[in-house]
Scaffold this motif. Sequence first.
Motif, PDB file in Angstrom:
ATOM      1  N   LEU B 140      60.854  23.969  25.917  1.00 32.58           N
ATOM      2  CA  LEU B 140      59.985  24.791  25.069  1.00 32.58           C
ATOM      3  C   LEU B 140      59.456  23.988  23.884  1.00 32.58           C
ATOM      4  CD1 LEU B 140      61.848  28.218  24.870  1.00 32.58           C
ATOM      5  CD2 LEU B 140      59.570  27.835  25.778  1.00 32.58           C
ATOM      6  N   GLU B 237      67.936  50.554  29.355  1.00 35.94           N
ATOM      7  CA  GLU B 237      66.694  51.031  29.977  1.00 35.94           C
ATOM      8  C   GLU B 237      65.662  51.390  28.912  1.00 35.94           C
ATOM      9  OE1 GLU B 237      65.791  51.103  33.064  1.00 35.94           O
ATOM     10  OE2 GLU B 237      67.700  50.548  33.983  1.00 35.94           O
ATOM     11  N   LEU B 238      64.415  51.172  29.250  1.00 33.80           N
ATOM     12  CA  LEU B 238      63.317  51.556  28.373  1.00 33.80           C
ATOM     13  C   LEU B 238      62.954  53.000  28.714  1.00 33.80           C
ATOM     14  CD1 LEU B 238      61.725  49.896  26.291  1.00 33.80           C
ATOM     15  CD2 LEU B 238      60.028  49.485  28.049  1.00 33.80           C
ATOM     16  N   LEU B 243      57.648  53.124  27.266  1.00 37.97           N
ATOM     17  CA  LEU B 243      56.885  52.269  28.169  1.00 37.97           C
ATOM     18  C   LEU B 243      55.404  52.660  28.133  1.00 37.97           C
ATOM     19  CD1 LEU B 243      56.951  50.089  30.364  1.00 37.97           C
ATOM     20  CD2 LEU B 243      57.432  51.861  32.029  1.00 37.97           C
ATOM     21  N   LEU B 246      53.834  51.340  25.054  1.00 38.82           N
ATOM     22  CA  LEU B 246      53.600  49.890  25.161  1.00 38.82           C
ATOM     23  C   LEU B 246      52.348  49.627  25.991  1.00 38.82           C
ATOM     24  CD1 LEU B 246      57.146  48.366  25.796  1.00 38.82           C
ATOM     25  CD2 LEU B 246      55.703  48.045  23.801  1.00 38.82           C
ATOM     26  N   ARG B 247      52.233  50.342  27.122  1.00 39.01           N
ATOM     27  CA  ARG B 247      51.086  50.152  28.016  1.00 39.01           C
ATOM     28  C   ARG B 247      49.777  50.430  27.287  1.00 39.01           C
ATOM     29  NH1 ARG B 247      53.832  51.396  33.110  1.00 39.01           N
ATOM     30  NH2 ARG B 247      54.280  49.263  33.786  1.00 39.01           N
ATOM     31  N   LEU B 250      48.927  47.814  24.786  1.00 35.93           N
ATOM     32  CA  LEU B 250      48.458  46.578  25.422  1.00 35.93           C
ATOM     33  C   LEU B 250      46.999  46.719  25.839  1.00 35.93           C
ATOM     34  CD1 LEU B 250      51.373  45.338  27.664  1.00 35.93           C
ATOM     35  CD2 LEU B 250      50.253  44.104  25.823  1.00 35.93           C
ATOM     36  N   VAL B 253      44.728  46.399  22.868  1.00 39.54           N
ATOM     37  CA  VAL B 253      44.716  45.014  22.379  1.00 39.54           C
ATOM     38  C   VAL B 253      43.893  44.130  23.293  1.00 39.54           C
ATOM     39  CG1 VAL B 253      46.128  42.977  21.961  1.00 39.54           C
ATOM     40  CG2 VAL B 253      46.894  45.197  21.153  1.00 39.54           C
ATOM     41  N   ARG B 257      40.330  41.722  22.828  1.00 36.73           N
ATOM     42  CA  ARG B 257      40.561  40.285  22.869  1.00 36.73           C
ATOM     43  C   ARG B 257      39.628  39.613  23.882  1.00 36.73           C
ATOM     44  NH1 ARG B 257      44.990  37.496  20.806  1.00 36.73           N
ATOM     45  NH2 ARG B 257      46.008  39.321  19.995  1.00 36.73           N
ATOM     46  N   LYS B 260      40.616  35.116  28.775  1.00 36.89           N
ATOM     47  CA  LYS B 260      41.077  33.724  28.764  1.00 36.89           C
ATOM     48  C   LYS B 260      40.002  32.801  29.329  1.00 36.89           C
ATOM     49  CE  LYS B 260      45.455  31.461  29.431  1.00 36.89           C
ATOM     50  NZ  LYS B 260      46.632  31.359  30.252  1.00 36.89           N
ATOM     51  N   GLU B 261      39.899  31.654  28.742  1.00 34.12           N
ATOM     52  CA  GLU B 261      38.822  30.708  29.053  1.00 34.12           C
ATOM     53  C   GLU B 261      38.698  30.426  30.545  1.00 34.12           C
ATOM     54  OE1 GLU B 261      37.750  26.186  27.801  1.00 34.12           O
ATOM     55  OE2 GLU B 261      39.442  27.188  26.858  1.00 34.12           O
ATOM     56  N   GLY B 262      39.839  30.168  31.154  1.00 28.97           N
ATOM     57  CA  GLY B 262      39.832  29.781  32.564  1.00 28.97           C
ATOM     58  C   GLY B 262      39.211  30.838  33.452  1.00 28.97           C
ATOM     59  N   VAL B 263      39.550  32.087  33.167  1.00 26.01           N
ATOM     60  CA  VAL B 263      39.035  33.172  33.987  1.00 26.01           C
ATOM     61  C   VAL B 263      37.534  33.315  33.764  1.00 26.01           C
ATOM     62  CG1 VAL B 263      39.277  35.605  34.545  1.00 26.01           C
ATOM     63  CG2 VAL B 263      41.261  34.309  33.791  1.00 26.01           C
ATOM     64  N   VAL B 267      37.267  29.378  37.099  1.00 27.90           N
ATOM     65  CA  VAL B 267      37.982  28.269  37.730  1.00 27.90           C
ATOM     66  C   VAL B 267      39.108  28.840  38.585  1.00 27.90           C
ATOM     67  CG1 VAL B 267      39.208  26.113  37.360  1.00 27.90           C
ATOM     68  CG2 VAL B 267      37.517  26.889  35.703  1.00 27.90           C
ATOM     69  N   CYS B 268      39.041  28.656  39.837  1.00 27.13           N
ATOM     70  CA  CYS B 268      40.097  29.178  40.707  1.00 27.13           C
ATOM     71  C   CYS B 268      40.555  28.107  41.684  1.00 27.13           C
ATOM     72  CB  CYS B 268      39.631  30.379  41.506  1.00 27.13           C
ATOM     73  SG  CYS B 268      39.518  31.844  40.480  1.00 27.13           S
TER      74      CYS B 268
END
Lengths: 254, 268
Positions: B140, B237-238, B243, B246-247, B250, B253, B257, B260-263, B267-268
Amino acid sequence: MAFVEIRDLSKKFGDNQVLDHIDLDIEKGQVVAIIGPSGTGKSTLIRCLNRLEKPESGSISFHDQKYDLTTKNHKEILSLRQHTEMVFQQFNLLKNKNALENIMEGLVTVKKLGKEEAREIALREIDKVGMLDRINHYPAHLSGGQQQRVAIARALSMDPELLLMDEPTSALDPELVGEVLLTIKTIAQEGNTILLVTHEMDFVRKVADRVIFLENGKIVADGTAKEIFDKPSNERLRQFLVKVKMLEGSEYNI
Amino acid sequence: MPNLFDLKLVFTQIPKLLEELPVTLELVFFALIISFLLGVVIALIRVANVPVLSKIAVAFVSLMRGTPIIVQLYATYFGIPIFLRYVNYYRGTEYNVNGIPGIVFAIIALGLNHSAFDSETIRSAILSVDKGQIEAGKALGMSNFQVFRRIIFPQAGEVALLPLGNSIIGLIKGTSLAFSCGVVEMTAVGKILAGRNYRYFEVYVSLGIIYWVITLVLEFIIKRLEKKVRVPKEAPELKAEELEALRKNLQTVSAARPVKEGVANGVC
């Protein structure tokens, strides 16, 4: 200049030359699979790239940043390790931290992010590998496949330029291999640059952009999956493929 | 029937004995600090195999484990003053040998003795940490210190907790020998009390009860600590609504946002 350039990588264990002056270029977004018989230095190769092993010679460059892989400078090694992340055969999740904490660990200690920001990133990454409902589980509560998916999320959360995967499915029960391979396939399609050591030949054929056959510390064959599996040019490669049942062998019997 | 055993006295003299409990606890507290810190240092020296120091550490541990604690108490009590007199003689200094309170000798002797045992506990705990856990931290990008602080220390601590608890309990009872250095702690007071009325048996029963209760309290604390550091048996357990929250979070968010650059580049 390639995205990642590896030059003149050599490693000996005693008298055994495990890696013999390896040169390798990897392009951005490429998924490169390393295959080969056991004991040919596949794992050693990727462990040298983040200095879990110290090679006798070699260097690695990320765009214009070049690292001498034999350096003893601790700062330089730490800097090198920030370019890569590793997914281990034995997952190596920190056993006294839960899934979410495992992903946050590197973000907080190495990237020095705040707890809130780290948590947000960790949640996003863990959701991607489909483990959001198990963020509070400790490694001991998770199956091998689930642990490996968390480990993949941990590696990706650090946003590495090169993701190293050391036989990520070899320690898994057969019925758990599929979920991990699916996760790897997804992250490969997302554009991550991956160097992968594996024995899952079918998977390599489907997902890898490029396959490298390593034997006795040397790159013996290098090409697309089609070139390697369908028309192997090299005799050693052909023999290997027969052994792993990817080619029909003439004298193949049980 | 003669009054062979005075049960009442066993309990009525406990408050008198407890008056010196602070001295016992003081001995435990400072000896514990010495034994733990020195134990960690010795363990690290031996794990890292530091040249010269490692050999000295091995000899020290062997000496401390190989001689009785009572001998060590007397040796420090008489030895340190002799050493200081030599220093005074040869270097012309004027250290007051008689000015050192006895408790200092007792703390040093108990601390050194237990550090030898603790160092072995800590060393084996450090060695028990799986190599893969350390490699995970390194991969890491953690520094050696961070790996020690965040991975080795907590995991080794969990392993060492119970044997170190044993050591502390042993230390508490070891303090009962501090009278040999002239320290008047609980057992010493007991001996003095019994010297007046010859009720030796009663006083040792009283002391036994006190030490046992102290140990019970300590056992309770260790148990609580253990529960805190151990990974729970059952997976936490959650809850379904957690949950869901959280979903939802996400989704909002990720909508805000950039992809991501790659997507984005396909590029695949």
